[in-house]
Design a protein around this motif. Structure first.
Motif, mmCIF file in Angstrom:
data_model
loop_
_atom_site.group_PDB
_atom_site.id
_atom_site.type_symbol
_atom_site.label_atom_id
_atom_site.label_comp_id
_atom_site.label_asym_id
_atom_site.label_seq_id
_atom_site.Cartn_x
_atom_site.Cartn_y
_atom_site.Cartn_z
ATOM 1 N N GLU A 121 -6.514 -1.559 -4.372
ATOM 2 C CA GLU A 121 -6.474 -1.223 -5.790
ATOM 3 C C GLU A 121 -5.361 -0.215 -6.079
ATOM 4 O OE1 GLU A 121 -10.292 -0.051 -7.213
ATOM 5 O OE2 GLU A 121 -11.301 -1.849 -6.444
ATOM 6 N N THR A 122 -5.191 0.747 -5.172
ATOM 7 C CA THR A 122 -4.128 1.736 -5.355
ATOM 8 C C THR A 122 -2.760 1.076 -5.301
ATOM 9 O OG1 THR A 122 -5.508 3.444 -4.329
ATOM 10 C CG2 THR A 122 -3.152 3.892 -4.465
ATOM 11 N N PHE A 123 -2.582 0.185 -4.348
ATOM 12 C CA PHE A 123 -1.304 -0.521 -4.193
ATOM 13 C C PHE A 123 -1.000 -1.349 -5.444
ATOM 14 C CE2 PHE A 123 1.518 -3.861 -2.753
ATOM 15 C CZ PHE A 123 2.397 -3.197 -1.900
ATOM 16 N N LEU A 124 -1.980 -2.103 -5.920
ATOM 17 C CA LEU A 124 -1.766 -2.950 -7.092
ATOM 18 C C LEU A 124 -1.547 -2.110 -8.354
ATOM 19 C CD1 LEU A 124 -4.384 -5.779 -6.468
ATOM 20 C CD2 LEU A 124 -1.912 -5.887 -6.138
ATOM 21 N N ARG A 125 -2.201 -0.969 -8.401
ATOM 22 C CA ARG A 125 -1.992 -0.080 -9.554
ATOM 23 C C ARG A 125 -0.534 0.368 -9.620
ATOM 24 N NH1 ARG A 125 -2.346 5.549 -10.482
ATOM 25 N NH2 ARG A 125 -2.927 6.048 -12.634
ATOM 26 N N TRP A 126 0.054 0.675 -8.471
ATOM 27 C CA TRP A 126 1.462 1.083 -8.459
ATOM 28 C C TRP A 126 2.387 -0.081 -8.805
ATOM 29 C CZ3 TRP A 126 3.598 5.485 -9.140
ATOM 30 C CH2 TRP A 126 2.912 6.654 -8.808
ATOM 31 N N ALA A 127 2.000 -1.275 -8.416
ATOM 32 C CA ALA A 127 2.810 -2.448 -8.776
ATOM 33 C C ALA A 127 2.875 -2.594 -10.291
ATOM 34 C CB ALA A 127 2.215 -3.711 -8.140
ATOM 35 N N ARG A 128 1.766 -2.299 -10.942
ATOM 36 C CA ARG A 128 1.725 -2.386 -12.406
ATOM 37 C C ARG A 128 2.500 -1.230 -13.037
ATOM 38 N NH1 ARG A 128 -1.259 -0.249 -16.549
ATOM 39 N NH2 ARG A 128 -1.509 -1.600 -18.374
ATOM 40 N N ILE A 129 2.289 -0.026 -12.524
ATOM 41 C CA ILE A 129 2.985 1.136 -13.075
ATOM 42 C C ILE A 129 4.502 0.963 -12.999
ATOM 43 C CG2 ILE A 129 3.488 3.586 -12.663
ATOM 44 C CD1 ILE A 129 0.535 3.888 -11.817
ATOM 45 N N LYS A 130 4.973 0.452 -11.868
ATOM 46 C CA LYS A 130 6.414 0.275 -11.670
ATOM 47 C C LYS A 130 6.928 -1.035 -12.267
ATOM 48 C CE LYS A 130 6.963 4.114 -9.428
ATOM 49 N NZ LYS A 130 7.727 5.230 -10.044
ATOM 50 N N ASN A 131 5.999 -1.862 -12.764
ATOM 51 C CA ASN A 131 6.379 -3.121 -13.425
ATOM 52 C C ASN A 131 7.279 -3.980 -12.534
ATOM 53 O OD1 ASN A 131 6.391 -4.983 -15.563
ATOM 54 N ND2 ASN A 131 8.282 -4.115 -16.421
ATOM 55 N N VAL A 132 6.863 -4.162 -11.288
ATOM 56 C CA VAL A 132 7.702 -4.896 -10.337
ATOM 57 C C VAL A 132 7.634 -6.403 -10.564
ATOM 58 C CG1 VAL A 132 7.527 -3.090 -8.602
ATOM 59 C CG2 VAL A 132 5.892 -4.974 -8.563
ATOM 60 N N ASP A 133 8.681 -7.079 -10.147
ATOM 61 C CA ASP A 133 8.774 -8.534 -10.301
ATOM 62 C C ASP A 133 8.297 -9.281 -9.062
ATOM 63 O OD1 ASP A 133 10.304 -8.457 -12.902
ATOM 64 O OD2 ASP A 133 11.704 -7.361 -11.615
ATOM 65 N N LEU A 134 8.358 -8.616 -7.914
ATOM 66 C CA LEU A 134 7.993 -9.265 -6.656
ATOM 67 C C LEU A 134 7.462 -8.219 -5.683
ATOM 68 C CD1 LEU A 134 8.199 -11.890 -4.782
ATOM 69 C CD2 LEU A 134 10.374 -10.913 -3.994
ATOM 70 N N ILE A 135 6.395 -8.572 -4.979
ATOM 71 C CA ILE A 135 5.867 -7.733 -3.908
ATOM 72 C C ILE A 135 6.132 -8.439 -2.585
ATOM 73 C CG2 ILE A 135 3.780 -6.798 -2.841
ATOM 74 C CD1 ILE A 135 2.591 -6.562 -5.662
ATOM 75 N N ILE A 136 6.641 -7.704 -1.602
ATOM 76 C CA ILE A 136 6.889 -8.261 -0.278
ATOM 77 C C ILE A 136 5.946 -7.603 0.726
ATOM 78 C CG2 ILE A 136 8.561 -8.557 1.594
ATOM 79 C CD1 ILE A 136 10.766 -8.658 -0.472
ATOM 80 N N MET A 137 5.238 -8.437 1.467
ATOM 81 C CA MET A 137 4.290 -7.960 2.464
ATOM 82 C C MET A 137 4.551 -8.656 3.794
ATOM 83 S SD MET A 137 2.310 -5.836 0.722
ATOM 84 C CE MET A 137 0.813 -5.623 1.705
ATOM 85 N N GLY A 138 4.130 -8.017 4.876
ATOM 86 C CA GLY A 138 4.263 -8.617 6.192
ATOM 87 C C GLY A 138 3.031 -9.425 6.555
ATOM 88 N N ARG A 139 3.240 -10.463 7.340
ATOM 89 C CA ARG A 139 2.136 -11.304 7.821
ATOM 90 C C ARG A 139 2.165 -11.246 9.343
ATOM 91 N NH1 ARG A 139 -1.985 -13.521 8.877
ATOM 92 N NH2 ARG A 139 -2.823 -15.465 8.057
ATOM 93 N N LYS A 140 1.199 -10.525 9.924
ATOM 94 C CA LYS A 140 1.204 -10.296 11.358
ATOM 95 C C LYS A 140 0.627 -11.484 12.128
ATOM 96 C CE LYS A 140 0.764 -5.292 10.830
ATOM 97 N NZ LYS A 140 -0.067 -4.105 11.085
ATOM 98 N N GLU A 141 1.106 -11.607 13.368
ATOM 99 C CA GLU A 141 0.591 -12.643 14.264
ATOM 100 C C GLU A 141 0.080 -12.021 15.567
ATOM 101 O OE1 GLU A 141 1.973 -16.848 16.369
ATOM 102 O OE2 GLU A 141 3.363 -15.751 15.091
ATOM 103 N N THR A 142 0.886 -11.160 16.182
ATOM 104 C CA THR A 142 0.478 -10.533 17.439
ATOM 105 C C THR A 142 0.275 -9.028 17.307
ATOM 106 O OG1 THR A 142 2.776 -10.170 18.160
ATOM 107 C CG2 THR A 142 1.753 -12.279 18.735
#
Length: 304
Positions: free
Chosen positions: A97-118
């Motif tokens: 919720e904190t992360f998404l709140r900042w995405a809204r505050i900063k009005n970002v167009d794209l969020i990039i996240m990592g997808r782990k395997e090992t």
């Protein structure tokens, strides 16, 4: 072309950070990035012992020390100077919720996240962001070698909403000089036997109907010559089906939409999109969302 002028990258102070920053560097130009927010959110900003061993000179409070660590990672990978950078670390009982709140505050167009395997980590934050973000999300896999994609698969259901997603796929493919591969899953209705036709006969009818729908759909786009791949749903896990086909076709990126129409769009809808996220630990993927289309839910979620 500026697809995503403002992006936000989620970091967790592990080796995955270096992988994400390095891979993001490759995509910055074609994404049209002008500003990048690097964000670390956790329930406790105390720095893990394994991280302190790498940075023994840290004396500042937790948030400032973490921001200093992230800044060193960015410098290490020569992040371009023409992209404005802002770094912040936040503490919260509910990191998603904190992360998404900042995405809204900063009005970002794209969020990039990592997808782990090992690497260590359960990927809960990345999965939650992909599902609930108010903007498009890009997932970059741990072990995939860095590189610009040349074959991009886009599941399509021929709905009105899917025109926007398909147009986005065309624009990215043109920008990268990549091949766009539309793919459509069709199924045989459970009541087919009442028609007196066999499963195979009715499957052929459904395929011909899907081919006609695609002709009408693609006629509205810049590349009506593109061939669509049609796959008969075998009743298995749709996420695994998509990944199996992607590997067979030597695809190196997937673009999916956040919505679709009815059951025929199963590959684009909530639970199935989540299954694809869980199944895909090998290919970069963009979950395309029209910016703000989930804002009502987002605001309710955060009680803003």
């Amino acid at each position: 072309m500026k697809f995503f002028p403002k992006i936000m990258i989620g970091l967790d102070l592990t080796e995955m950070d270096d992988i994400i920053i390095k891979k993001t560097n490759i995509f910055l130009k074609f994404l049209g990035v002008e500003k990048c927010y690097f964000v670390h959110v956790s329930q406790n900003l105390a720095i893990p012992d394994e991280v302190l061993k790498q940075y023994p000179d840290l004396l500042a409070p937790g948030d400032e020390s973490i921001e200093a660590i992230i800044e060193k990672k960015i410098q290490k990978h020569n992040f371009p100077e023409n992209v404005e950078v802002e770094i912040f670390a936040e503490e919260g009982d509910h990191p998603l919720e904190t992360f998404l709140r900042w995405a809204r505050i900063k009005n970002v167009d794209l969020i990039i996240m990592g997808r782990k395997e090992t690497l260590a980590g359960n990927g809960v934050l990345a999965n939650g962001v992909a599902k609930k973000a108010p903007c498009s999300v890009m997932l970059l896999q741990e072990r995939r070698p860095p590189g610009i994609p040349k074959r991009i698969m886009i599941p399509t259901d021929f709905s009105n909403h899917n025109h926007l997603i398909y147009e986005f796929g065309e624009r990215i493919a043109d920008e990268l000089k990549a091949q766009l591969i539309p793919i459509h899953w069709y199924e045989v209705p459970s009541g087919y036997s009442k028609t007196g036709k066999s499963y195979e006969e009715f499957a052929d009818i459904m395929l011909k109907n899907a081919e006609k729908d695609y002709e009408k759909f693609v006629a509205h786009h810049d590349h009506p010559e593109l061939k669509c791949e049609f796959m008969l749903d075998d009743g298995g896990n749709p996420g695994e089906q998509i990944m199996n086909i992607a590997h067979q076709m030597d695809v190196d990126m997937i673009i999916i939409g956040s919505r679709g129409r009815s059951k025929s769009a199963a590959v684009l809808l909530g639970s199935t999109a989540e299954k694809l996220i869980h199944a895909n630990n090998s290919l970069p993927m963009i979950i395309f969302k029209k910016k703000g289309e989930t804002m009502g839910f987002f605001e309710a979620l955060l009680r803003i």
